[in-house]
Design an enzyme around this catalytic site. Structure first.
Site, PDB file in Angstrom:
ATOM      1  CD  GLU A 280      -2.147   4.034   3.170  1.00  0.00           C
ATOM      2  OE1 GLU A 280      -3.177   4.224   3.720  1.00  0.00           O
ATOM      3  OE2 GLU A 280      -1.765   3.287   2.333  1.00  0.00           O
TER       4      GLU A 280
ATOM      5  CB  CYS B 243      -2.003   1.486   6.382  1.00  0.00           C
ATOM      6  SG  CYS B 243      -1.665   0.744   4.799  1.00  0.00           S
TER       7      CYS B 243
ATOM      8  CG  HIS C 130      -2.092  -1.105   1.215  1.00  0.00           C
ATOM      9  ND1 HIS C 130      -3.126  -0.807   1.948  1.00  0.00           N
ATOM     10  CD2 HIS C 130      -2.101  -2.074   0.429  1.00  0.00           C
ATOM     11  CE1 HIS C 130      -3.883  -1.901   1.737  1.00  0.00           C
ATOM     12  NE2 HIS C 130      -3.176  -2.872   0.897  1.00  0.00           N
TER      13      HIS C 130
ATOM     14  CB  CYS D 297      -6.668  -0.317   5.391  1.00  0.00           C
ATOM     15  SG  CYS D 297      -4.888  -0.979   5.221  1.00  0.00           S
TER      16      CYS D 297
END
Length: 147
Positions: A53, A84, A51, A81
């Site tokens: 992040e 993260c 992701h 999410c």
């Protein structure tokens, strides 16, 4: 003086979309300067943890030569999410700024609400809704083109 780095995160999100990735971008800053930035690369890397992040946090740790990012802020185009959010807590980021809310998979103000759990050892200052219309429009356009 406050400066938003959401335009930089949006640039990363647009680059992710151009690669066929879900358009999410993230930027780590320290003292008003960009330390690292990334966009989603889960498909490209065949890695469900890639992701924006996570990639930006990893890159910032590498640049700074440390596993903690105290004194740093994270700017993300979409509410992180739960995975993260935990990485944000473990990295000890000072502040989280995000654009669009994520009612389906968000882990900060929606869903899991990771920072609200007593087991979470660090809670960043959270600022939501930064350039939310632009962030949400980018995501909506991406998914509408795939339906």
């Amino acid at each position: 003086m406050f400066r938003s780095f959401m335009p930089d995160a949006l640039t990363q999100a647009r680059a992710a979309a151009a690669r066929g990735e879900v358009p999410v971008g993230a930027v780590v800053t320290r003292a008003g300067r960009i330390v690292a930035q990334a966009g989603n690369r889960t498909r490209e890397l065949r890695d469900p943890t890639a992701h924006a992040e996570m990639l930006a946090i990893r890159a910032a740790c590498d640049v700074l030569g440390q596993e903690r990012l105290s004194g740093c802020d994270l700017w993300v185009t979409l509410e992180p999410c739960a995975m993260c959010a935990q990485a944000i807590a473990h990295a000890r980021l000072d502040r989280l700024y995000f654009g669009a809310a994520d009612p389906k998979s968000g882990g900060v103000l929606q869903g899991a609400r990771v920072f609200a759990h007593p087991q979470t050892h660090h809670r960043p200052e959270v600022h939501d809704g930064i350039d939310a219309p632009a962030c949400a429009a980018l995501l909506a356009g991406f998914f509408a083109a795939r339906r």
